[in-house]
Design an enzyme around this catalytic site. Structure first.
Site, short mmCIF file in Angstrom:
data_model
loop_
_atom_site.label_atom_id
_atom_site.label_comp_id
_atom_site.label_asym_id
_atom_site.label_seq_id
_atom_site.Cartn_x
_atom_site.Cartn_y
_atom_site.Cartn_z
N LYS A 22 -18.87 75.53 138.35
CA LYS A 22 -19.99 75.24 139.26
C LYS A 22 -21.19 74.65 138.53
O LYS A 22 -22.34 75.04 138.76
CB LYS A 22 -20.42 76.50 140.03
CG LYS A 22 -19.33 77.08 140.91
CD LYS A 22 -19.84 78.32 141.65
CE LYS A 22 -18.73 78.97 142.44
NZ LYS A 22 -19.19 80.22 143.09
N LYS A 90 -18.08 81.83 152.92
CA LYS A 90 -17.86 80.79 151.92
C LYS A 90 -19.04 80.76 150.94
O LYS A 90 -20.17 81.15 151.28
CB LYS A 90 -17.73 79.42 152.60
CG LYS A 90 -16.57 79.34 153.58
CD LYS A 90 -15.23 79.43 152.88
CE LYS A 90 -14.08 79.21 153.84
NZ LYS A 90 -13.86 80.33 154.77
N ASP A 91 -18.77 80.26 149.77
CA ASP A 91 -19.75 80.25 148.70
C ASP A 91 -20.92 79.33 149.02
O ASP A 91 -20.75 78.24 149.57
CB ASP A 91 -19.09 79.80 147.39
CG ASP A 91 -19.83 80.27 146.16
OD1 ASP A 91 -21.03 79.97 146.05
OD2 ASP A 91 -19.21 80.95 145.33
N ARG A 92 -22.10 79.78 148.65
CA ARG A 92 -23.30 78.96 148.82
C ARG A 92 -23.34 77.82 147.81
O ARG A 92 -23.74 76.69 148.13
CB ARG A 92 -24.54 79.84 148.67
CG ARG A 92 -25.85 79.08 148.62
CD ARG A 92 -27.01 80.01 148.31
NE ARG A 92 -28.26 79.28 148.13
CZ ARG A 92 -29.39 79.81 147.69
NH1 ARG A 92 -29.42 81.10 147.39
NH2 ARG A 92 -30.47 79.09 147.56
N HIS A 93 -22.93 78.10 146.59
CA HIS A 93 -23.05 77.13 145.49
C HIS A 93 -21.79 76.28 145.41
O HIS A 93 -21.03 76.33 144.44
CB HIS A 93 -23.31 77.86 144.17
CG HIS A 93 -24.48 78.78 144.25
ND1 HIS A 93 -25.78 78.33 144.31
CD2 HIS A 93 -24.56 80.13 144.32
CE1 HIS A 93 -26.61 79.35 144.40
NE2 HIS A 93 -25.89 80.46 144.40
#
Length: 349
Positions: A22, A90-93
């Site tokens: 990420k 779901k992932d923010r990043h």
């Protein structure tokens, strides 16, 4: 230093490489797959296919977590938060494409206008109508495209482990983020009243902001309780990884509940022995009336492929069923540095 174990044994005994995860949102792409008939006929235009009381929108989002988007959709549409459905967090990043359902009976004529309004916030990739609200776990799974940077390690060894991962899978651990920094959510779990999870809070419910405060506290207690349940599962799975029994056909581990585990025989003895080593967490489940459940011990990525973008940059794509986590899969191979956390995440707020 945490007194909780937050790093569990890998399938191969030691990770063969290091990598950064990420570095940018585009390095972690998630595409949710519903597996519903309406999804196949969904249109990218404002002409909405299908029929039913729920308008399903597939949004692409960056920098926003699922629950925030759901609240904003409810505000934008003017409906109750309960009327907005989704299948999972779901992932923010990351760059994520995710489905949300909006309860809008008899308002089909307004769909095109609403889609345009939503598109001003998040691109609407496709849409369809359906008779059912989307609920947790309704989706078939998630497809991932992940780029790892500054990869360090022997390429041959990495590819051998990836090939084994495609064939055997990885231990289906819950990720350490669930437990909070240094296991803080587990520390808090030791101090909650488990019986409070069985009833609506009667205190603080009157007066301005009382219900909101009670609801917020209740949600946090559920979070801490879930962390405890997940950590106990990881401990049992770790023991199965160490004795080599985690890949047995249809092998499952306990999601602890009232009565403990549904296992019997030697497996029940093993699970109760491991959980009993942490009596503070085990005691949480004695009065919760929560039914014990089972969870697969193996997370197996489908259609796993990879290629090297450069000497130290590796792109992987695969599909995972609900309840399996991409970072867990990768963590079985790589010592990961999540660049979205800590000092790397200061500007995110």
């Amino acid at each position: 230093m945490s007194h909780w174990r937050l790093d569990w044994p890998t399938s191969g005994g030691a990770r063969v490489a290091q990598a950064q995860l990420k570095t940018a949102p585009a390095d972690f792409f998630v595409d949710e797959v519903l597996g519903l008939t309406g999804e196949l006929t969904a249109s990218a235009s404002t002409a909405v296919a299908g029929s039913g009381e729920h308008l399903c929108l597939r949004l692409e989002k960056i920098g926003d977590n699922t629950e925030f988007v759901a609240r904003e959709l409810a505000r934008l549409v003017g409906c109750r938060s309960f009327d907005v459905g989704f299948c999972g967090l779901k992932d923010r990043h990351a760059v994520t494409r995710q489905w949300f359902s909006l309860y809008r009976p008899g308002r089909e004529a307004e769909d095109a206008e609403l889609i345009q309004e939503v598109s001003a916030r998040w691109p609407v990739v496709s849409a369809f109508r359906d008779a059912r609200k989307l609920r947790r776990g309704d989706h078939r799974g998630n497809r991932f495209a992940i780029t790892l940077r500054n990869v360090g390690g022997d390429r041959k060894a990495i590819e051998e482990v990836l090939q084994r991962l495609a064939t055997v899978g990885a231990p289906n651990y819950f990720g350490p983020q669930r437990f909070g920094r240094d296991g803080a959510n587990l520390d808090r779990a030791l101090h909650i009243d488990p019986s409070a999870l069985n009833r609506r809070s009667r205190s603080g419910g009157k007066g301005r902001g009382g219900k909101k405060r009670a609801g917020s506290e209740g949600a946090k207690n559920v979070l801490y309780f879930s962390a405890a349940r997940s950590w106990l599962f990881n401990e049992v799975l770790a023991a199965r990884v160490q004795d080599g029994s985690w890949t047995e056909v249809s092998a499952t581990g306990p999601l602890w509940g009232d009565g403990g585990t549904t296992a019997s025989g030697p497996l029940e003895t093993l699970e109760r022995d491991i959980v009993g080593r942490t009596p503070g967490l085990a005691d949480l489940f004695s009065v919760t009336r929560m039914k014990p459940e089972r969870r697969p011990l193996v997370a197996r990525p489908e259609d796993l492929v990879w290629h090297w973008l450069s000497n130290d940059c590796l792109e992987l794509s695969f599909f995972l069923s609900p309840g399996q986590y991409a970072t867990t899969i990768l963590n079985d191979v790589f010592e990961l540095e999540d660049m979205s956390l800590g000092r790397h995440n200061e500007q995110q707020g």
